[in-house]
Motif scaffolding. Structure first.
Motif, PDB file in Angstrom:
ATOM      1  N   ILE A 161      40.304  46.638  16.569  1.00 30.24           N
ATOM      2  CA  ILE A 161      38.706  46.710  16.246  1.00 30.24           C
ATOM      3  C   ILE A 161      38.833  47.867  15.285  1.00 30.24           C
ATOM      4  O   ILE A 161      38.598  49.120  15.725  1.00 30.24           O
ATOM      5  N   PHE A 162      39.049  47.559  13.992  1.00 32.29           N
ATOM      6  CA  PHE A 162      39.257  48.850  13.165  1.00 32.29           C
ATOM      7  C   PHE A 162      37.802  49.626  13.163  1.00 32.29           C
ATOM      8  O   PHE A 162      37.875  50.909  12.848  1.00 32.29           O
ATOM      9  N   HIS A 163      36.558  49.145  13.112  1.00 30.18           N
ATOM     10  CA  HIS A 163      35.437  49.841  12.707  1.00 30.18           C
ATOM     11  C   HIS A 163      35.102  50.942  14.045  1.00 30.18           C
ATOM     12  O   HIS A 163      34.360  51.787  13.878  1.00 30.18           O
ATOM     13  N   ASP A 164      35.500  50.459  15.150  1.00 26.30           N
ATOM     14  CA  ASP A 164      35.355  51.236  16.292  1.00 26.30           C
ATOM     15  C   ASP A 164      36.764  52.000  16.723  1.00 26.30           C
ATOM     16  O   ASP A 164      36.699  52.694  17.702  1.00 26.30           O
ATOM     17  N   ARG A 165      37.626  51.855  15.948  1.00 26.25           N
ATOM     18  CA  ARG A 165      38.897  52.515  16.021  1.00 26.25           C
ATOM     19  C   ARG A 165      39.623  52.463  17.392  1.00 26.25           C
ATOM     20  O   ARG A 165      39.585  53.379  18.283  1.00 26.25           O
ATOM     21  N   GLU A 166      39.542  51.094  17.904  1.00 26.29           N
ATOM     22  CA  GLU A 166      39.875  50.976  19.160  1.00 26.29           C
ATOM     23  C   GLU A 166      41.182  49.683  19.126  1.00 26.29           C
ATOM     24  O   GLU A 166      41.114  49.002  18.493  1.00 26.29           O
ATOM     25  N   LEU A 167      42.061  49.861  20.204  1.00 22.65           N
ATOM     26  CA  LEU A 167      43.070  49.005  20.395  1.00 22.65           C
ATOM     27  C   LEU A 167      42.914  48.542  21.978  1.00 22.65           C
ATOM     28  O   LEU A 167      42.702  49.285  22.838  1.00 22.65           O
ATOM     29  N   PHE A 198      42.835  56.017  17.623  1.00 25.89           N
ATOM     30  CA  PHE A 198      42.353  54.918  18.033  1.00 25.89           C
ATOM     31  C   PHE A 198      42.101  55.117  19.820  1.00 25.89           C
ATOM     32  O   PHE A 198      42.864  55.453  20.533  1.00 25.89           O
ATOM     33  N   LYS A 199      41.023  54.756  20.198  1.00 23.07           N
ATOM     34  CA  LYS A 199      40.725  54.450  21.603  1.00 23.07           C
ATOM     35  C   LYS A 199      41.519  53.400  22.148  1.00 23.07           C
ATOM     36  O   LYS A 199      41.791  52.431  21.710  1.00 23.07           O
ATOM     37  N   ILE A 200      42.213  53.764  23.129  1.00 18.87           N
ATOM     38  CA  ILE A 200      42.949  52.590  23.968  1.00 18.87           C
ATOM     39  C   ILE A 200      42.214  51.893  25.162  1.00 18.87           C
ATOM     40  O   ILE A 200      41.632  52.800  26.018  1.00 18.87           O
ATOM     41  N   ARG A 201      42.131  50.629  25.398  1.00 18.40           N
ATOM     42  CA  ARG A 201      41.732  50.046  26.227  1.00 18.40           C
ATOM     43  C   ARG A 201      42.485  48.705  26.832  1.00 18.40           C
ATOM     44  O   ARG A 201      43.042  48.250  25.990  1.00 18.40           O
ATOM     45  N   PHE A 202      42.537  48.712  28.108  1.00 21.65           N
ATOM     46  CA  PHE A 202      43.302  47.720  28.654  1.00 21.65           C
ATOM     47  C   PHE A 202      42.266  46.868  29.256  1.00 21.65           C
ATOM     48  O   PHE A 202      41.504  47.140  30.129  1.00 21.65           O
ATOM     49  N   ASN A 203      42.326  45.496  29.124  1.00 23.38           N
ATOM     50  CA  ASN A 203      41.346  44.512  29.725  1.00 23.38           C
ATOM     51  C   ASN A 203      42.350  43.964  30.868  1.00 23.38           C
ATOM     52  O   ASN A 203      43.365  43.245  30.626  1.00 23.38           O
ATOM     53  N   MET A 204      42.141  43.875  32.086  1.00 20.35           N
ATOM     54  CA  MET A 204      42.721  43.950  33.282  1.00 20.35           C
ATOM     55  C   MET A 204      42.350  42.594  33.947  1.00 20.35           C
ATOM     56  O   MET A 204      40.993  42.329  34.057  1.00 20.35           O
ATOM     57  N   TYR A 205      43.315  41.443  33.902  1.00 21.03           N
ATOM     58  CA  TYR A 205      42.927  40.335  34.572  1.00 21.03           C
ATOM     59  C   TYR A 205      43.786  39.838  35.763  1.00 21.03           C
ATOM     60  O   TYR A 205      45.036  40.365  35.618  1.00 21.03           O
ATOM     61  N   THR A 206      43.241  38.977  36.603  1.00 20.09           N
ATOM     62  CA  THR A 206      44.299  38.396  37.500  1.00 20.09           C
ATOM     63  C   THR A 206      44.059  36.697  37.155  1.00 20.09           C
ATOM     64  O   THR A 206      43.060  36.364  36.737  1.00 20.09           O
ATOM     65  N   VAL A 207      44.983  35.885  37.758  1.00 27.08           N
ATOM     66  CA  VAL A 207      45.063  34.565  37.566  1.00 27.08           C
ATOM     67  C   VAL A 207      44.690  34.192  38.945  1.00 27.08           C
ATOM     68  O   VAL A 207      45.139  34.670  39.959  1.00 27.08           O
ATOM     69  N   PRO A 208      44.171  32.916  38.996  1.00 23.11           N
ATOM     70  CA  PRO A 208      44.205  32.409  40.510  1.00 23.11           C
ATOM     71  C   PRO A 208      45.524  31.889  40.902  1.00 23.11           C
ATOM     72  O   PRO A 208      46.338  31.517  39.900  1.00 23.11           O
ATOM     73  N   GLY A 209      46.023  32.217  41.983  1.00 22.46           N
ATOM     74  CA  GLY A 209      47.309  31.772  42.474  1.00 22.46           C
ATOM     75  C   GLY A 209      47.609  30.413  42.787  1.00 22.46           C
ATOM     76  O   GLY A 209      48.891  29.947  42.809  1.00 22.46           O
ATOM     77  N   GLN A 210      46.571  29.634  43.234  1.00 24.68           N
ATOM     78  CA  GLN A 210      46.841  28.113  43.681  1.00 24.68           C
ATOM     79  C   GLN A 210      47.177  27.538  42.358  1.00 24.68           C
ATOM     80  O   GLN A 210      47.098  27.316  41.384  1.00 24.68           O
ATOM     81  N   VAL A 211      48.404  26.467  42.478  1.00 20.76           N
ATOM     82  CA  VAL A 211      49.127  25.597  41.783  1.00 20.76           C
ATOM     83  C   VAL A 211      48.035  24.911  41.103  1.00 20.76           C
ATOM     84  O   VAL A 211      48.048  24.604  39.944  1.00 20.76           O
TER      85      VAL A 211
END
Length: 193
Positions: A5-11, A70-83
């Motif tokens: 995000i260039f205008h916010d200088r964010e990765l 650049f500010k660094i952000r991690f978007n943290m996700y989990t997935v459902p485990g059930q097949v």
């Protein structure tokens, strides 16, 4: 590749916790979220079933500082485990920059670990990623169980070579922060400005 995000200088990087059902993916995220200062984390969003299992995903944003202005952000996700939620797991993995594979150390869940890892590999390939070089850390969770599976056994069984791996008891926070630090460092190191 992170979202820039260039205008916010964010990765913005996307990290996904993948693994079989009830292996401790959500427990990891909850521990991380609770351990961080409010200024560094956003609200945690969980979409769960009535019996407290992840239905679609868990998510929260994590701000970790700056690199090259650049500010660094991690978007943290989990997935459902059930097949039977495979379509959701595949969708959430799209655009990921790295994966923590949370293996359940209980011997009775050996096959579920292998099936889930293979599914993750197939999903990565479907998005044009090479799972052999994709930033991945394996966390052997529930190490406090009786006779846990051997550390490194999943890598040996699937011929994965050497991957960073950690022993964990996510309910107590053991190994949780070490796991995410290793993956986040690898992702940032691989990203070229």
């Amino acid at each position: 590749m992170p979202h820039i995000i260039f205008h916010d200088r964010e990765l913005v990087f996307k990290l996904v916790y993948f693994g079989p059902g009830m292996s401790g993916k959500t427990t990891n995220l909850v521990y991380i979220h609770r351990s961080l200062a409010n200024v560094n984390r956003g609200e945690m969003i969980s979409l769960k079933t009535a019996n407290e299992r992840t239905l679609f995903f868990d998510f929260f944003p994590l701000e970790v500082g700056e690199i090259g202005g650049f500010k660094i952000r991690f978007n943290m996700y989990t997935v459902p485990g059930q097949v039977y939620y495979e379509a959701s797991r595949r969708l959430i993995l799209d655009g990921a920059d790295g994966v923590v594979f949370v293996a359940d150390s209980q011997p009775a869940l050996w096959e579920e670990n292998l099936q889930s890892y293979r599914g993750m590999q197939e999903n990565l390939r479907s998005y044009g990623q090479n799972p052999d070089v994709f930033p991945t850390v394996i966390q052997y969770n529930k190490r406090d169980c009786e006779e846990p599976i051997a550390l490194g056994s999943i890598e040996r069984e699937l011929g994965l070579g050497e991957l960073p791996c950690f022993e964990a008891v996510a309910t107590e926070g053991q190994g949780v922060m070490e796991t995410i630090r290793t993956l986040s460092r690898e992702i940032i190191h691989r990203f070229k400005f």
